[in-house]
Design an enzyme around this catalytic site. Structure first.
Site, short mmCIF file in Angstrom:
data_model
loop_
_atom_site.label_atom_id
_atom_site.label_comp_id
_atom_site.label_asym_id
_atom_site.label_seq_id
_atom_site.Cartn_x
_atom_site.Cartn_y
_atom_site.Cartn_z
N ARG A 169 -17.78 15.37 -3.24
CA ARG A 169 -17.72 15.15 -4.69
C ARG A 169 -19.05 14.63 -5.24
O ARG A 169 -19.33 14.79 -6.43
CB ARG A 169 -16.54 14.22 -5.04
N GLU A 171 -13.09 3.77 4.39
CA GLU A 171 -11.86 3.07 3.97
C GLU A 171 -10.69 3.65 4.76
O GLU A 171 -9.75 2.95 5.10
CB GLU A 171 -11.65 3.25 2.46
P1 AMP Z 1 -16.74 4.18 1.41
O1 AMP Z 1 -17.65 4.61 2.52
O2 AMP Z 1 -15.60 3.35 1.90
O3 AMP Z 1 -17.50 3.53 0.27
O4 AMP Z 1 -16.04 5.49 0.86
C1 AMP Z 1 -16.67 6.27 -0.06
C2 AMP Z 1 -16.31 7.73 0.10
O5 AMP Z 1 -14.92 7.95 0.31
C3 AMP Z 1 -16.66 8.46 -1.16
O6 AMP Z 1 -17.23 9.71 -0.82
C4 AMP Z 1 -15.35 8.62 -1.90
O7 AMP Z 1 -15.28 9.86 -2.52
C5 AMP Z 1 -14.28 8.47 -0.84
N1 AMP Z 1 -13.23 7.52 -1.20
C6 AMP Z 1 -12.96 6.34 -0.59
N2 AMP Z 1 -11.93 5.71 -1.14
C7 AMP Z 1 -11.52 6.49 -2.15
C8 AMP Z 1 -10.48 6.38 -3.15
N3 AMP Z 1 -9.65 5.34 -3.18
N4 AMP Z 1 -10.37 7.38 -4.05
C9 AMP Z 1 -11.19 8.43 -4.02
N5 AMP Z 1 -12.17 8.61 -3.12
C10 AMP Z 1 -12.34 7.65 -2.20
#
Ligand code: AMP
Length: 174
Positions: free
Chosen positions: A62, A99
């Protein structure tokens, strides 16, 4: 409507996607709204135009949507960071915690030229693992990360703490 309210009105919450306990922030309604999409890109372009950015480094998948439009608008290059195994040429990689799970990402070794000024962009900042790994990749190949930009920040997950030595910008926070 102010941009923050407009973005928030166009983000759809999907409970338990892609797995139980995750509240997924769906940006597709924002992309479908031509005013909202245009204003998001215009706002980011205004912010970074004075910064003389060489490369927009965007995170699969995205991040590509916002990153490519922003690169076009700034007259900057577009450099993809992808999940391991997708880029065809010589790469450097990094692994990190998500996450929801763990992942490995990579960048082409010649994707960013030494000393280039980079904005790293993704749709959403959650725990910060993806963005921090991306910044590390940019630096490994010789780039300078000017700022990390996100449309959405899930502030309660404290992604900024993981990115503590970096400049962070997000359009909306939850
Ligand atoms: P992080 O590495 O935990 O900051 O996760 C970021 C990546 O995971 C990004 O590319 C987001 O698009 C996706 N992502 C993580 N959590 C969510 C969420 N709750 N909703 C949408 N996309 C998420």
């Amino acid at each position: 409507m102010d941009l923050t309210s407009l973005i928030k009105a166009k983000i759809r919450d999907i409970p338990d996607f892609p797995k139980s306990g995750i509240l997924f922030k769906d940006i597709t309604p924002l992309l479908q709204d031509r005013e909202a999409f245009r204003r998001v890109i215009d706002c980011l372009a205004e912010r970074y135009r004075p910064e003389k950015i060489d490369d927009i480094v965007a995170i699969e998948s995205r991040g590509f949507i916002f990153g490519s439009a922003l690169a076009y608008k700034l007259g900057a290059a577009f450099v993809p960071v992808r999940k391991k195994g997708k880029l065809p040429h010589q790469t450097v990689d990094a692994s990190y915690e998500l996450e929801y799970g763990t992942a490995e990402i990579e960048i082409h070794t010649d994707g960013v030229k030494k000393g280039n000024r980079v904005v790293v962009i993704d749709d959403l900042l959650a725990t910060g693992g993806t963005a921090e790994a991306t910044c590390a990749l940019v630096e490994k190949v010789g780039g300078k990360v000017v700022e990390c930009a996100f449309v959405v920040e899930l502030a309660f997950l404290k992604g900024r703490d993981k990115l503590k030595n970096r400049e962070i910008f997000s359009l909306v926070q939850y």
